[in-house]
Design an enzyme around this catalytic site. Structure first.
Site, PDB file in Angstrom:
ATOM      1  N   TRP A 127       0.865  -1.185   0.000  1.00 50.89           N
ATOM      2  CA  TRP A 127       0.000   0.000   0.000  1.00 50.89           C
ATOM      3  C   TRP A 127       0.910   1.248   0.000  1.00 50.89           C
ATOM      4  CZ3 TRP A 127      -1.915   2.655   4.863  1.00 50.89           C
ATOM      5  CH2 TRP A 127      -2.929   3.583   4.574  1.00 50.89           C
ATOM      6  N   ASP A 208      -0.551  -5.322   9.420  1.00 55.14           N
ATOM      7  CA  ASP A 208      -1.581  -4.340   9.073  1.00 55.14           C
ATOM      8  C   ASP A 208      -2.848  -5.117   8.715  1.00 55.14           C
ATOM      9  OD1 ASP A 208      -3.158  -2.342   8.081  1.00 55.14           O
ATOM     10  OD2 ASP A 208      -1.645  -1.462   6.781  1.00 55.14           O
ATOM     11  N   ALA A 210      -6.534  -4.587   7.751  1.00 52.74           N
ATOM     12  CA  ALA A 210      -7.543  -3.591   7.361  1.00 52.74           C
ATOM     13  C   ALA A 210      -8.778  -4.226   6.729  1.00 52.74           C
ATOM     14  CB  ALA A 210      -6.924  -2.584   6.396  1.00 52.74           C
ATOM     15  N   LYS A 243     -13.269  -0.661   6.665  1.00 49.01           N
ATOM     16  CA  LYS A 243     -13.896  -1.486   5.640  1.00 49.01           C
ATOM     17  C   LYS A 243     -14.924  -2.434   6.223  1.00 49.01           C
ATOM     18  CE  LYS A 243     -10.443   0.237   3.208  1.00 49.01           C
ATOM     19  NZ  LYS A 243      -9.332   1.047   3.689  1.00 49.01           N
TER      20      LYS A 243
HETATM   21  C1  LMR Z   1      -6.867   2.054  -0.488  1.00 44.53           C
HETATM   22  O1  LMR Z   1      -5.819   1.396  -0.503  1.00 44.53           O
HETATM   23  O2  LMR Z   1      -7.410   2.470  -1.527  1.00 44.53           O
HETATM   24  C2  LMR Z   1      -7.531   2.351   0.821  1.00 44.53           C
HETATM   25  O3  LMR Z   1      -6.844   1.744   1.859  1.00 44.53           O
HETATM   26  C3  LMR Z   1      -7.769   3.778   1.031  1.00 44.53           C
HETATM   27  C4  LMR Z   1      -6.512   4.548   1.284  1.00 44.53           C
HETATM   28  O4  LMR Z   1      -6.466   5.250   2.296  1.00 44.53           O
HETATM   29  O5  LMR Z   1      -5.579   4.484   0.479  1.00 44.53           O
END
Ligand code: LMR
Length: 398
Positions: A127, A208, A210, A243
């Site tokens: 990410w 992490d 999420a 989420k």
């Molecule tokens: C994403 O990866 O799109 C989500 O986790 C939202 C974000 O904050 O980036």
């Protein structure tokens, strides 16, 4: 004076959101930001959340501050949701934080305070905000191989051979489930091997989490994490309720630490509180209280909210699994190949499609299909009626 500021690099997911908003084409499809949408393109407030909001409104007597660790009932309930009973309650220390990003940030402040000789290892890819926050906090980091762009699956042997370069005391960042951006997940066997590895090399895992409930199931998604937590003395977990409770804008998250040593528990607790104090002081309570009301249903015979929430989450997940099936079938037809079969095997909201950045640009410019530049799609951004348009557009650019 402000002319001395430097322009900051724009986050690629945020940049894509603005581009999509500005696009006036009717047929445009947003597969960018990781926000769940139902088949009508809406991100509804979950009904368990709506009901909990009524209860909260009727019963809350004050808006005075809670405490630096936040809502302790919330912390207990999310610890139970994530870890069940695999770790003794008195070995889990937690503090609330604004969303999963806030939890990640606070855990990194703690890690940074342990010593500056450690590196954080993140998956390639990961990410984008992981690297951005590490950079912002001045914490050294390195990447390990994760995704195989040929097979679109995890390349575990390459991952392990990269991790041989870690040093004792380093931190290993893992995605608890539904890997973002790839959608390719570690198996339970992989988690077991990583647990052995962390123990042997004295590596601290930072997980992490999420998307619990978005992959295979609320419990199935954390099997690997639970195995790890029950076999290691120390572990950090950053939790997001954005989420799985749909509480994106209410910023609900928690930093949880498994700490076996009694003396260290107090140290961790006090440090987390102090980092909260200097970062944002008291964490936001509203969303955390809603989650506490929903999960607290575990303890009350009359409270049906937890079942309502579980059913709703299960149907969101099943909808995404259905979309995965239909999309890979449709891509098989339109591309006359099995190249995209991995979509059905991936889990969670995302799949990395393995397209070049030129192909991603063509999809956006010629077809109004928006995905992140690395070709990550958000499955939940598609509705059933758009699948064939999406597949035929892909077929025409590969
Ligand atoms: C994403 O990866 O799109 C989500 O986790 C939202 C974000 O904050 O980036």
């Amino acid at each position: 004076m402000f002319e001395n500021l430097k322009l900051q690099p724009e986050d690629k997911i945020m940049a894509l959101m603005s581009l999509f908003r500005a696009d006036e084409r009717k047929e445009k499809i947003d597969l960018g930001v990781g926000v769940y949408k139902n088949n009508n393109g809406q991100t509804p407030i979950m009904s368990a959340v709506q009901k909990a909001a009524i209860i909260l409104n009727d019963t809350q007597k004050t808006k005075s501050y809670v405490g630096l660790s936040g809502n302790l009932g919330f912390i207990d309930n999310v610890s139970q949701l994530v870890l069940a009973d695999v770790v003794a309650k008195n070995q889990v220390v937690g503090a609330q934080a604004p969303g999963g990003t806030g939890a990640f940030h606070q855990l990194l402040l703690l890690i940074r305070s342990i010593g500056d000789d450690k590196q954080v290892w993140i998956s390639s890819p990961s990410w984008p905000n992981h690297a951005a926050i590490l950079k912002h906090l001045g914490i050294p980091f390195n990447t390990y191989s994760y995704f195989d762009y040929e097979t679109c699956e995890v390349n575990f042997s390459r991952m392990m051979s990269d991790l041989e370069k870690t040093n004792s005391g380093d931190v290993l960042l893992l995605h608890g489930c539904c890997h973002n951006p790839t959608g390719a997940n570690l198996s339970l066997e992989h988690w077991k091997e990583l647990t052995k590895f962390c123990e042997k090399k004295n590596i601290l895992p930072l997980v992490d989490l999420a998307y619990q409930g978005f992959g295979d199931g609320i419990n199935d998604d954390v099997k690997g994490l639970r195995y790890m937590a029950s076999n290691l003395q120390e572990l950090c977990i950053g939790i997001s309720c954005s989420k799985n409770f749909g509480l994106y804008r209410d910023r609900v998250g928690a930093a949880l630490m498994v700490v076996s040593d009694k003396k260290n528990q107090k140290l961790v607790e006090e440090n987390l509180k102090s980092f909260n104090r200097v970062t944002f002081s008291f964490p936001p309570d509203y969303g955390a209280s809603l989650v506490e009301i929903i999960l607290g249903g575990n303890n009350s015979k009359n409270n049906e909210l937890i079942h309502i929430w579980e059913n709703e989450l299960n149907s969101m997940r099943n909808g995404m699994l259905e979309l995965r099936k239909s999309l890979s079938a449709s891509l098989r037809l339109s591309t006359k190949s099995t190249r995209f079969d991995f979509i059905e095997r991936h889990r969670g909201m995302f799949s990395l499609m393995g397209l070049s950045s030129d192909q991603v640009t063509r999809l956006r410019e010629e077809f109004g299909i928006y995905m992140v530049g690395d070709s990550r799609i958000n499955i939940a951004g598609l509705n059933k009626d758009q699948i064939d348009y999406f597949s035929s557009s892909i077929a025409s650019i590969i």
